[in-house]
Design an enzyme around this catalytic site. Structure first.
Site, mmCIF file in Angstrom:
data_model
loop_
_atom_site.group_PDB
_atom_site.id
_atom_site.type_symbol
_atom_site.label_atom_id
_atom_site.label_comp_id
_atom_site.label_asym_id
_atom_site.label_seq_id
_atom_site.Cartn_x
_atom_site.Cartn_y
_atom_site.Cartn_z
ATOM 1 N N ASP A 1 1.059 -1.121 -0.008
ATOM 2 C CA ASP A 1 0.179 -0.008 -0.109
ATOM 3 C C ASP A 1 0.903 1.300 -0.079
ATOM 4 O O ASP A 1 1.358 1.530 1.090
ATOM 5 C CB ASP A 1 -1.059 -0.016 1.352
ATOM 6 C CG ASP A 1 -2.062 -1.084 1.087
ATOM 7 O OD1 ASP A 1 -2.262 -1.878 2.166
ATOM 8 O OD2 ASP A 1 -2.853 -1.069 0.156
ATOM 9 N N ASP B 1 -10.297 -4.766 -0.838
ATOM 10 C CA ASP B 1 -9.189 -4.460 -0.126
ATOM 11 C C ASP B 1 -9.858 -3.648 1.150
ATOM 12 O O ASP B 1 -10.298 -2.464 0.989
ATOM 13 C CB ASP B 1 -8.197 -3.366 -0.830
ATOM 14 C CG ASP B 1 -7.062 -3.124 0.296
ATOM 15 O OD1 ASP B 1 -6.151 -2.397 -0.227
ATOM 16 O OD2 ASP B 1 -7.170 -3.288 1.271
#
Ligand code: DX5
Length: 242
Positions: free
Chosen positions: A42, A183
């Site tokens: 991320d 996600d």
């Protein structure tokens, strides 16, 4: 292109955001031994989201010194045009960027593909599926955020399930080989609904790395996800080809 295509096998994709930053390679090792082959990185710029995280050198290091997992770099950045090629160059197998930060994504998709990198486009919870459905002919991965991007450890937003189903039906109706990645907040409670709705790439940070036994947690999530996906698949009314 090295990134694998969807094959009906659900992937639980550990998010390094939840790992021990002082020992990323050793945190990954037990998961690799359990069979995990895909990690999510991320990337946060402190502007698109109010958090800062990783740079391209992390991708390079993970590719070179930790059993070379597949890496998808999820760019939560305001200028994906500047940074997506950098993460592709660093060795990402997929680079995903947000539609909200790149309303005309096709030139960037083309540029990344020309670099041999698979491409994902992500949408935040408030963004409708339509923008992503329009891109299914151009992308390799559609990323539906089930939390507000920026931080791990949040609760899965149940209201995202219809959006996941809509995307799965659109992917199936077009016969496209596009991963449907989910996600945010994926854990033992939400892995089933997310997979039954059609997600086949499920990012899990806290549920894996904060578990007492991350490898066991990963295996349990994968088994639950696969069972739910297969059940959802048989029950899912695939829309007629357009
Ligand atoms: C949010 C991040 C998180 C992370 C997963 O911007 O993208 O969703 O990957 O974190 P958990 O699984 O802890 O919600």
């Amino acid at each position: 292109m090295k990134a694998p295509l969807p094959d009906g096998r659900v992937r639980i994709v550990p998010s390094l955001l939840a790992a021990d930053f002082s020992a990323l390679a050793s945190s990954w090792a037990p998961l690799a031994a359990a069979g995990a082959d895909w990690a999510s990185v991320d990337v946060m710029d402190g502007h698109f989201v109010p958090n800062l995280s990783f740079g391209p050198d992390l991708v390079k290091a993970m590719k070179e010194r930790s059993g070379a997992p597949l890496i998808d770099s999820h760019l939560m950045v305001s200028d994906p045009g500047a940074y997506a090629p950098v993460f592709a160059e660093a060795g990402s197998d997929w680079v995903s960027f947000h539609l909200e930060a790149c309303p005309r994504p096709k030139p960037l998709i083309k540029k990344l593909k020309a670099m041999g990198c698979a491409v994902g486009v992500a949408i935040k919870p408030a963004t409708p599926a339509a923008g992503l459905i329009r891109l299914l002919g151009d992308i390799d991965l559609a990323l539906v955020m089930t939390v507000e991007p920026g931080f791990g450890g949040q609760t899965f937003i149940e209201g995202m399930l219809p959006k996941i189903r809509a995307l799965r039906e659109a992917i199936d109706a077009r016969g496209r080989k596009v991963w449907l990645q989910i996600d945010g907040g994926v854990n033992a409670r939400w892995v089933g609904p997310a997979a039954a709705a059609g997600g086949d790439s499920l990012v899990a940070g806290s549920a894996v790395f904060k578990a007492a036994d991350p490898a066991a947690a990963w295996r349990a999530l994968e088994a639950a996800g696969q069972e739910a996906f297969d059940k959802g698949w048989t029950r899912r009314p695939v829309a007629p080809r357009r």
